[in-house]
Design a protein around this motif. Structure first.
Motif, PDB file in Angstrom:
ATOM      1  N   MET A   1       0.857  -1.196   0.000  1.00 43.48           N
ATOM      2  CA  MET A   1       0.000   0.000   0.000  1.00 43.48           C
ATOM      3  C   MET A   1       0.891   1.243   0.000  1.00 43.48           C
ATOM      4  SD  MET A   1      -3.335   0.805   2.392  1.00 43.48           S
ATOM      5  CE  MET A   1      -2.683  -0.316   3.595  1.00 43.48           C
ATOM      6  N   SER A   2       0.524   2.245  -0.804  1.00 45.73           N
ATOM      7  CA  SER A   2       1.334   3.469  -0.873  1.00 45.73           C
ATOM      8  C   SER A   2       1.186   4.245   0.424  1.00 45.73           C
ATOM      9  CB  SER A   2       0.875   4.333  -2.043  1.00 45.73           C
ATOM     10  OG  SER A   2      -0.292   5.043  -1.694  1.00 45.73           O
ATOM     11  N   VAL A   3       2.133   5.127   0.704  1.00 49.61           N
ATOM     12  CA  VAL A   3       2.054   5.911   1.939  1.00 49.61           C
ATOM     13  C   VAL A   3       0.809   6.785   1.933  1.00 49.61           C
ATOM     14  CG1 VAL A   3       4.511   5.894   2.483  1.00 49.61           C
ATOM     15  CG2 VAL A   3       3.614   7.688   1.023  1.00 49.61           C
ATOM     16  N   ILE A   4       0.387   7.195   0.745  1.00 52.60           N
ATOM     17  CA  ILE A   4      -0.822   8.027   0.649  1.00 52.60           C
ATOM     18  C   ILE A   4      -2.047   7.220   1.084  1.00 52.60           C
ATOM     19  CG2 ILE A   4      -2.330   9.261  -0.946  1.00 52.60           C
ATOM     20  CD1 ILE A   4       0.107  10.085  -2.528  1.00 52.60           C
ATOM     21  N   ASP A   5      -2.174   5.995   0.543  1.00 55.56           N
ATOM     22  CA  ASP A   5      -3.309   5.147   0.918  1.00 55.56           C
ATOM     23  C   ASP A   5      -3.273   4.800   2.398  1.00 55.56           C
ATOM     24  OD1 ASP A   5      -4.051   5.217  -1.684  1.00 55.56           O
ATOM     25  OD2 ASP A   5      -3.222   3.267  -2.203  1.00 55.56           O
ATOM     26  N   GLN A   6      -2.065   4.549   2.889  1.00 53.78           N
ATOM     27  CA  GLN A   6      -1.902   4.171   4.288  1.00 53.78           C
ATOM     28  C   GLN A   6      -2.418   5.276   5.205  1.00 53.78           C
ATOM     29  OE1 GLN A   6       1.375   1.846   4.582  1.00 53.78           O
ATOM     30  NE2 GLN A   6       0.346   0.943   6.349  1.00 53.78           N
ATOM     31  N   LEU A   7      -1.996   6.498   4.923  1.00 49.81           N
ATOM     32  CA  LEU A   7      -2.408   7.611   5.774  1.00 49.81           C
ATOM     33  C   LEU A   7      -3.909   7.885   5.620  1.00 49.81           C
ATOM     34  CD1 LEU A   7      -1.908   9.844   7.760  1.00 49.81           C
ATOM     35  CD2 LEU A   7      -1.022  11.270   5.917  1.00 49.81           C
ATOM     36  N   SER A   8      -4.425   7.780   4.388  1.00 49.05           N
ATOM     37  CA  SER A   8      -5.873   7.989   4.203  1.00 49.05           C
ATOM     38  C   SER A   8      -6.647   7.007   5.049  1.00 49.05           C
ATOM     39  CB  SER A   8      -6.292   7.755   2.751  1.00 49.05           C
ATOM     40  OG  SER A   8      -5.481   8.456   1.889  1.00 49.05           O
ATOM     41  N   GLN A   9      -6.184   5.766   5.058  1.00 50.00           N
ATOM     42  CA  GLN A   9      -6.891   4.727   5.801  1.00 50.00           C
ATOM     43  C   GLN A   9      -6.894   5.045   7.300  1.00 50.00           C
ATOM     44  OE1 GLN A   9      -5.808   0.667   4.572  1.00 50.00           O
ATOM     45  NE2 GLN A   9      -6.170   0.066   6.699  1.00 50.00           N
ATOM     46  N   GLU A  10      -5.735   5.483   7.812  1.00 48.80           N
ATOM     47  CA  GLU A  10      -5.666   5.824   9.238  1.00 48.80           C
ATOM     48  C   GLU A  10      -6.586   7.004   9.558  1.00 48.80           C
ATOM     49  OE1 GLU A  10      -4.209   4.210  11.598  1.00 48.80           O
ATOM     50  OE2 GLU A  10      -3.246   2.749  10.295  1.00 48.80           O
ATOM     51  N   LEU A  11      -6.586   8.007   8.663  1.00 50.80           N
ATOM     52  CA  LEU A  11      -7.395   9.200   8.936  1.00 50.80           C
ATOM     53  C   LEU A  11      -8.881   8.896   8.874  1.00 50.80           C
ATOM     54  CD1 LEU A  11      -5.444  11.959   6.982  1.00 50.80           C
ATOM     55  CD2 LEU A  11      -5.709  11.769   9.453  1.00 50.80           C
ATOM     56  N   SER A  12      -9.267   7.932   8.000  1.00 49.01           N
ATOM     57  CA  SER A  12     -10.702   7.686   7.856  1.00 49.01           C
ATOM     58  C   SER A  12     -11.254   6.882   9.033  1.00 49.01           C
ATOM     59  CB  SER A  12     -11.005   7.025   6.510  1.00 49.01           C
ATOM     60  OG  SER A  12     -10.289   5.846   6.383  1.00 49.01           O
ATOM     61  N   ARG A  13     -10.406   6.524   9.991  1.00 49.50           N
ATOM     62  CA  ARG A  13     -10.923   5.905  11.219  1.00 49.50           C
ATOM     63  C   ARG A  13     -11.576   6.934  12.129  1.00 49.50           C
ATOM     64  NH1 ARG A  13      -8.299   0.828  11.326  1.00 49.50           N
ATOM     65  NH2 ARG A  13      -6.239   1.026  10.407  1.00 49.50           N
ATOM     66  N   PHE A  14     -11.268   8.203  11.930  1.00 54.20           N
ATOM     67  CA  PHE A  14     -11.849   9.247  12.785  1.00 54.20           C
ATOM     68  C   PHE A  14     -13.338   9.391  12.498  1.00 54.20           C
ATOM     69  CE2 PHE A  14      -7.456  10.697  13.100  1.00 54.20           C
ATOM     70  CZ  PHE A  14      -7.394  11.055  14.439  1.00 54.20           C
ATOM     71  N   PRO A  15     -14.116   9.707  13.546  1.00 54.89           N
ATOM     72  CA  PRO A  15     -15.536   9.931  13.323  1.00 54.89           C
ATOM     73  C   PRO A  15     -15.716  11.168  12.460  1.00 54.89           C
ATOM     74  CG  PRO A  15     -14.900  10.648  15.529  1.00 54.89           C
ATOM     75  CD  PRO A  15     -13.702   9.977  14.939  1.00 54.89           C
ATOM     76  N   GLY A  16     -16.593  11.081  11.468  1.00 53.26           N
ATOM     77  CA  GLY A  16     -16.876  12.247  10.633  1.00 53.26           C
ATOM     78  C   GLY A  16     -15.888  12.437   9.500  1.00 53.26           C
ATOM     79  N   ILE A  17     -14.885  11.547   9.392  1.00 53.88           N
ATOM     80  CA  ILE A  17     -13.949  11.637   8.263  1.00 53.88           C
ATOM     81  C   ILE A  17     -14.112  10.403   7.387  1.00 53.88           C
ATOM     82  CG2 ILE A  17     -11.520  11.769   7.583  1.00 53.88           C
ATOM     83  CD1 ILE A  17     -10.929  13.432   9.918  1.00 53.88           C
ATOM     84  N   GLY A  18     -14.710  10.585   6.233  1.00 49.08           N
ATOM     85  CA  GLY A  18     -14.888   9.481   5.292  1.00 49.08           C
ATOM     86  C   GLY A  18     -13.680   9.377   4.385  1.00 49.08           C
ATOM     87  N   PRO A  19     -13.678   8.381   3.482  1.00 49.74           N
ATOM     88  CA  PRO A  19     -12.517   8.181   2.602  1.00 49.74           C
ATOM     89  C   PRO A  19     -12.196   9.410   1.747  1.00 49.74           C
ATOM     90  CG  PRO A  19     -14.071   6.346   2.442  1.00 49.74           C
ATOM     91  CD  PRO A  19     -14.727   7.388   3.280  1.00 49.74           C
ATOM     92  N   LYS A  20     -13.229  10.127   1.269  1.00 49.30           N
ATOM     93  CA  LYS A  20     -12.964  11.289   0.407  1.00 49.30           C
ATOM     94  C   LYS A  20     -12.326  12.428   1.190  1.00 49.30           C
ATOM     95  CE  LYS A  20     -15.672  11.129  -3.726  1.00 49.30           C
ATOM     96  NZ  LYS A  20     -16.560  11.889  -4.632  1.00 49.30           N
ATOM     97  N   THR A  21     -12.851  12.686   2.389  1.00 46.11           N
ATOM     98  CA  THR A  21     -12.263  13.733   3.233  1.00 46.11           C
ATOM     99  C   THR A  21     -10.837  13.359   3.588  1.00 46.11           C
ATOM    100  OG1 THR A  21     -14.440  14.107   4.165  1.00 46.11           O
ATOM    101  CG2 THR A  21     -12.602  15.101   5.327  1.00 46.11           C
ATOM    102  N   ALA A  22     -10.610  12.072   3.887  1.00 44.42           N
ATOM    103  CA  ALA A  22      -9.274  11.621   4.278  1.00 44.42           C
ATOM    104  C   ALA A  22      -8.279  11.921   3.154  1.00 44.42           C
ATOM    105  CB  ALA A  22      -9.287  10.138   4.605  1.00 44.42           C
ATOM    106  N   ILE A  23      -8.653  11.603   1.938  1.00 47.03           N
ATOM    107  CA  ILE A  23      -7.764  11.853   0.793  1.00 47.03           C
ATOM    108  C   ILE A  23      -7.498  13.351   0.656  1.00 47.03           C
ATOM    109  CG2 ILE A  23      -7.984  12.053  -1.735  1.00 47.03           C
ATOM    110  CD1 ILE A  23      -6.662   9.557  -1.183  1.00 47.03           C
ATOM    111  N   ARG A  24      -8.540  14.145   0.870  1.00 43.45           N
ATOM    112  CA  ARG A  24      -8.379  15.596   0.758  1.00 43.45           C
ATOM    113  C   ARG A  24      -7.380  16.104   1.813  1.00 43.45           C
ATOM    114  NH1 ARG A  24     -11.377  19.832   2.353  1.00 43.45           N
ATOM    115  NH2 ARG A  24     -12.709  18.427   3.545  1.00 43.45           N
ATOM    116  N   LEU A  25      -7.469  15.550   3.017  1.00 41.09           N
ATOM    117  CA  LEU A  25      -6.545  15.959   4.077  1.00 41.09           C
ATOM    118  C   LEU A  25      -5.113  15.571   3.729  1.00 41.09           C
ATOM    119  CD1 LEU A  25      -8.637  15.015   7.267  1.00 41.09           C
ATOM    120  CD2 LEU A  25      -8.336  17.268   6.234  1.00 41.09           C
ATOM    121  N   VAL A  26      -4.948  14.353   3.180  1.00 44.97           N
ATOM    122  CA  VAL A  26      -3.600  13.907   2.808  1.00 44.97           C
ATOM    123  C   VAL A  26      -3.003  14.839   1.752  1.00 44.97           C
ATOM    124  CG1 VAL A  26      -2.264  12.065   1.737  1.00 44.97           C
ATOM    125  CG2 VAL A  26      -4.076  11.500   3.368  1.00 44.97           C
TER     126      VAL A  26
END
Lengths: 197, 197
Positions: A1-26
């Motif tokens: 998994m790329s570092v980008i995907d890895q971080l998105s996945q970790e961020l999307s564990r937060f409440p209120g952060i879905g996969p799209k928001t996570a990618i935007r944050l990354v």
């Protein structure tokens, strides 16, 4: 998994952060100076390494006792009981309360397997029993939800027998609200709790 | 500053995360196993340490050349120009495009001091001029905003003189939309761009 995907996945564990928001944050993080990402990484590691529950109240603390529990200037005869640690901050910000706190770490919820033993309750009863000056009042500040109410009723039963009076936060019309938009249950509570002017 | 305040402050730098949301995220993190916070911290550090701009297209990459630029199976005669790296993903997910990309890193915005020299533009012109097989088409996929349009017009002028035809994404009714809710400018574009059925 790329570092980008890895971080998105970790961020999307937060409440209120879905996969799209996570990618935007990354992607936001990648646009900023690397120093900013490193500071964020350190701040999160520090949190994991240094925060633990306060030995007395169960709130989060960097020391064995949290700032409030280690403040001898507060009123030791009152303990305000909340569900979650962040609710301590909400009450502190009013500047109206000078007693101590106790954090349950949740509310009773039998369907989710959360009974009295899963909450930070025994420590509260110990605090009341072993208090040097005596605890005269327990303010129950659990949420105004069904589970919060059930927890309040349970608390009242177990605490009252130890001596202190048990109070709870008033229910009523929120400051600044139009009556028109307040729900019926709240109006009913406000009516039954009405006070002389 | 406490580690809680420190992390809240770092988190509230993200777009769409205000101070209250930041605090909520911090408390969420404290409720989770410490291992989760450490994984998040590592993922962010890895991002800072390992991601850099692709030497060719300017997108984010873990290597000198990004995955797309280092794929010899794509069509070298077409380059699709986008404003931001994450827009590459949006186009890739359609599965309809097999050419290469170029990331400008923003759009022209004279009021913000962003002129042609602030964008990753010179590298695009070099790619076109020095291409072995020749670049026959540049697809301008800047945003449908005022700045995006201005950038598209500028690009058309500088690119066309080098040889390739310059196209842009079609404007029109979004798939699945009710005409009733589509704004007038979009309908006007859809009308002028109408096609034989």
């Amino acid at each position: 998994m790329s570092v980008i995907d890895q971080l998105s996945q970790e961020l999307s564990r937060f409440p209120g952060i879905g996969p799209k928001t996570a990618i935007r944050l990354v992607y936001h993080l990648m646009k900023r100076p690397k120093e900013e990402a490193r500071r964020l990484s350190h701040a999160i590691r520090d949190l994991a390494d240094r925060i633990r529950p306060c030995r007395q109240c169960g709130s989060y603390s960097e020391a064995d006792l949290c700032e409030i529990c280690s403040d001898p200037g507060r009123d030791g005869s009152i303990i305000c009981v909340v569900e979650e640690a962040f609710e301590v901050g909400a009450i502190e910000r009013t500047g109206q309360y000078k007693g101590y706190y106790h954090v349950l770490g949740g509310h009773l919820s039998p369907l989710d397997g959360i009974g009295p033993d899963e909450l930070n309750l025994k420590r509260l009863l110990d605090r009341i029993s072993n208090s040097e000056g005596g605890v005269s009042e327990i303010i129950v500040a659990t949420n105004a939800s069904v589970e919060g109410e059930a927890t309040a009723v349970y608390l009242e039963n177990v605490v009252r027998s130890l001596g202190p009076r048990v109070t709870r936060l008033a229910r009523g019309i929120p400051v600044g609200s139009d009556l028109e938009y307040v729900d019926g249950n709240t109006i009913a509570e406000a009516l039954s709790g009405r006070r002389e002017m």
